[in-house]
Design an enzyme around this catalytic site. Sequence first.
Site, PDB file in Angstrom:
ATOM      1  N   ARG A 119       3.694   3.813   2.097  1.00  0.00           N
ATOM      2  CA  ARG A 119       2.701   2.754   1.999  1.00  0.00           C
ATOM      3  C   ARG A 119       2.833   2.115   0.617  1.00  0.00           C
ATOM      4  O   ARG A 119       2.666   2.795  -0.399  1.00  0.00           O
ATOM      5  CB  ARG A 119       1.296   3.340   2.201  1.00  0.00           C
ATOM      6  CG  ARG A 119       0.236   2.298   2.046  1.00  0.00           C
ATOM      7  CD  ARG A 119      -1.173   2.747   2.439  1.00  0.00           C
ATOM      8  NE  ARG A 119      -2.038   1.647   2.070  1.00  0.00           N
ATOM      9  CZ  ARG A 119      -3.005   1.703   1.168  1.00  0.00           C
ATOM     10  NH1 ARG A 119      -3.326   2.846   0.586  1.00  0.00           N
ATOM     11  NH2 ARG A 119      -3.694   0.615   0.860  1.00  0.00           N
ATOM     12  N   HIS A 163      -3.565  -5.384  -2.582  1.00  0.00           N
ATOM     13  CA  HIS A 163      -4.060  -4.207  -3.300  1.00  0.00           C
ATOM     14  C   HIS A 163      -4.526  -4.690  -4.677  1.00  0.00           C
ATOM     15  O   HIS A 163      -4.010  -4.276  -5.708  1.00  0.00           O
ATOM     16  CB  HIS A 163      -2.986  -3.133  -3.383  1.00  0.00           C
ATOM     17  CG  HIS A 163      -3.511  -1.734  -3.604  1.00  0.00           C
ATOM     18  ND1 HIS A 163      -3.188  -0.667  -2.800  1.00  0.00           N
ATOM     19  CD2 HIS A 163      -4.342  -1.231  -4.554  1.00  0.00           C
ATOM     20  CE1 HIS A 163      -3.789   0.435  -3.253  1.00  0.00           C
ATOM     21  NE2 HIS A 163      -4.494   0.110  -4.322  1.00  0.00           N
ATOM     22  N   GLU A 208      -9.099  -1.121   0.260  1.00  0.00           N
ATOM     23  CA  GLU A 208     -10.420  -0.807  -0.281  1.00  0.00           C
ATOM     24  C   GLU A 208     -11.259  -2.029  -0.638  1.00  0.00           C
ATOM     25  O   GLU A 208     -11.577  -2.262  -1.813  1.00  0.00           O
ATOM     26  CB  GLU A 208     -10.277   0.092  -1.510  1.00  0.00           C
ATOM     27  CG  GLU A 208      -9.555   1.381  -1.206  1.00  0.00           C
ATOM     28  CD  GLU A 208      -9.662   2.411  -2.317  1.00  0.00           C
ATOM     29  OE1 GLU A 208     -10.036   2.037  -3.444  1.00  0.00           O
ATOM     30  OE2 GLU A 208      -9.379   3.582  -2.046  1.00  0.00           O
ATOM     31  N   ASN A 334      -8.995   5.867   3.102  1.00  0.00           N
ATOM     32  CA  ASN A 334      -8.697   6.416   1.778  1.00  0.00           C
ATOM     33  C   ASN A 334      -9.840   7.355   1.449  1.00  0.00           C
ATOM     34  O   ASN A 334     -10.975   6.909   1.275  1.00  0.00           O
ATOM     35  CB  ASN A 334      -8.653   5.317   0.707  1.00  0.00           C
ATOM     36  CG  ASN A 334      -7.475   4.369   0.880  1.00  0.00           C
ATOM     37  OD1 ASN A 334      -6.683   4.500   1.818  1.00  0.00           O
ATOM     38  ND2 ASN A 334      -7.353   3.404  -0.023  1.00  0.00           N
ATOM     39  N   TYR A 336     -11.373  10.423  -0.983  1.00  0.00           N
ATOM     40  CA  TYR A 336     -11.258  11.221  -2.208  1.00  0.00           C
ATOM     41  C   TYR A 336     -12.385  12.229  -2.387  1.00  0.00           C
ATOM     42  O   TYR A 336     -12.156  13.335  -2.821  1.00  0.00           O
ATOM     43  CB  TYR A 336     -11.180  10.312  -3.445  1.00  0.00           C
ATOM     44  CG  TYR A 336      -9.844   9.602  -3.507  1.00  0.00           C
ATOM     45  CD1 TYR A 336      -8.743  10.217  -4.090  1.00  0.00           C
ATOM     46  CD2 TYR A 336      -9.676   8.350  -2.933  1.00  0.00           C
ATOM     47  CE1 TYR A 336      -7.502   9.602  -4.113  1.00  0.00           C
ATOM     48  CE2 TYR A 336      -8.436   7.718  -2.946  1.00  0.00           C
ATOM     49  CZ  TYR A 336      -7.357   8.350  -3.542  1.00  0.00           C
ATOM     50  OH  TYR A 336      -6.124   7.745  -3.556  1.00  0.00           O
ATOM     51  N   GLU A 397      -4.748   7.163   2.116  1.00  0.00           N
ATOM     52  CA  GLU A 397      -4.737   7.763   0.772  1.00  0.00           C
ATOM     53  C   GLU A 397      -5.598   9.006   0.754  1.00  0.00           C
ATOM     54  O   GLU A 397      -6.658   9.046   1.390  1.00  0.00           O
ATOM     55  CB  GLU A 397      -5.342   6.822  -0.288  1.00  0.00           C
ATOM     56  CG  GLU A 397      -4.471   5.706  -0.727  1.00  0.00           C
ATOM     57  CD  GLU A 397      -5.128   4.821  -1.790  1.00  0.00           C
ATOM     58  OE1 GLU A 397      -5.943   5.332  -2.586  1.00  0.00           O
ATOM     59  OE2 GLU A 397      -4.814   3.628  -1.814  1.00  0.00           O
TER      60      GLU A 397
HETATM   61  C1  GCO Z   1      -8.031   3.372  -5.124  1.00  0.00           C
HETATM   62  C2  GCO Z   1      -6.714   2.773  -4.943  1.00  0.00           C
HETATM   63  C3  GCO Z   1      -5.626   3.503  -5.652  1.00  0.00           C
HETATM   64  C4  GCO Z   1      -6.057   4.454  -6.734  1.00  0.00           C
HETATM   65  C5  GCO Z   1      -6.373   5.814  -6.190  1.00  0.00           C
HETATM   66  C6  GCO Z   1      -6.840   6.810  -7.216  1.00  0.00           C
HETATM   67  O1  GCO Z   1      -8.437   4.146  -4.287  1.00  0.00           O
HETATM   68  O2  GCO Z   1      -8.671   3.107  -6.137  1.00  0.00           O
HETATM   69  O3  GCO Z   1      -6.369   2.542  -3.648  1.00  0.00           O
HETATM   70  O4  GCO Z   1      -4.958   2.410  -6.150  1.00  0.00           O
HETATM   71  O5  GCO Z   1      -5.088   4.578  -7.683  1.00  0.00           O
HETATM   72  O6  GCO Z   1      -7.378   5.708  -5.240  1.00  0.00           O
HETATM   73  O7  GCO Z   1      -8.028   6.366  -7.813  1.00  0.00           O
END
Ligand code: GCO
Length: 491
Positions: A119, A163, A208, A334, A336, A397
């Site tokens: 990606r 992006h 995002e 994505n 986290y 992600e």
């Molecule tokens: C985001 C982006 C990435 C970041 C990653 C880590 O999620 O902010 O897609 O470019 O680098 O997530 O923060």
Amino acid sequence: MGRWNNLNRREFLTSALSAAASFYVLPPGHGLAGELLNPQMRFAPFSFPEEFIFGAATAAYQIEGAWNEDGKGESIWDRFAHTVGKVKGGSTGDVACDSYHRYKEDVELLEKLNLKSYRFSISWPRIQADGTGKPNPKGLDYYKRLTDELLKAKIRPLCTLYHWDLPQKLEDAGGWPNRELAGRFTEYAEIVTRALGDRISHWCIFNEPWVFTFLGYSWGIHAPARTNFAECMRATHVVNIAQGQAFRAMKTVNPKLQIGTAFSMAHCQPATALQEDRKAADRAHALGNVWFVQPALRGDYPAAFPGPNPLEMMGVKSGDLEQCRAPLDFLGINYYRRQLVSAIPPGEGESATGVHNFDAHEGPLTDFAWEVWPTGFYELLMRISHEYKGVPLEITENGCSYLDSPDEHGRVPDERRIQFLRGYLDELGRAMLHSVNVRAYHHWSLMDNFEWAEGYAQRFGLVYVDFRTQKRMIKDSGKWYAKLAETGDLE
Ligand code: GCO
């Protein structure tokens, strides 16, 4: 670590059954009870299905460098990073990982890691320096060469159109709060799919949208550093229109393209069992997770405010919601971390949602101080697949920042990233056992790179980059992930 992590999959499924069932009504025929009763089934170690795709992700501004080469125009991230005081350490993406020149080496890395999907994103100002007019052949040529290299290595290109690196000229003309931007973006999407749609079948329209509208236009910590909530809300609406229009334009160019968006999502967990907090968590989910999903799939905005959504402030006109509709072929997620959410009295600006989001610190923290809590990933996947049934998911992600560096033998022992991956992939497997339809996982990131306002102070890569020499070194986690990608067995 999440409380499941010390259990093997069988024990964990047994104890998870009641927990999961208390949160969600599982669809009939999901088969979990059968799995539990069948003593022949083995759940540990978990194996991903053969067709499951392992990949890695990057983004143009974070890795390419060559910020003003071959006719590329200035982006809002060039402007932001060149402004004193915006990025940690005064760092910029001027050189970054120099991937513009070293893309062949980077494709070789993907091959060494046994990955089958890459990606990456296209820098809009490389294609249209000012965001309008005829495309720059040199810009398109770079992405053709990159894509051909990937195809030669039998790696699927998954291309993100946007992006975050908006041409600065378009920001000068009002940026995302300006409705005209939807049309500009659609033209750009058309140009790119005409040029590359023969060789790239899978696309993300945006990366995002919540992050670039809120951090860019309301919080001011990302480009273009504005701090105006009303403009931010307008921007969200223009992005939704752009998503719908670009989707249609791309399908007109080639109806076979598979088109989605990579949405940032967090597991929004009520801070207490109080009803106000539960409702606040639903509002946080509406604005943070599905604000750009629901207009596309259902043609309306989810309820994110205690009263009606501020459609007037957002500049919603009659007919707009039809424009936002786009039957996305897949949802990119994505993921986290989780967010704890409590209710606050609704006020002005962002607090109009009556939501207070805060980070949980129950699990261990990464070097970015983000909590490691794999169970939240499972919860989020269950929720999304329940709310938007039938749409395939790709993890676009997931990853973590740890600062481990090479030892004297040139080895990068990043055991904590391996633990992170084990935990999150295990929860992904659990969601898949519960019939969540996930077909790919992309680790963020292939290699250490420019981490936005953090500059080079965070390292998310499977590959270590020495930014003085541009030398790349596969970390221990990269070797671990390469084995998983080869066998599909999570051990
Ligand atoms: C985001 C982006 C990435 C970041 C990653 C880590 O999620 O902010 O897609 O470019 O680098 O997530 O923060």
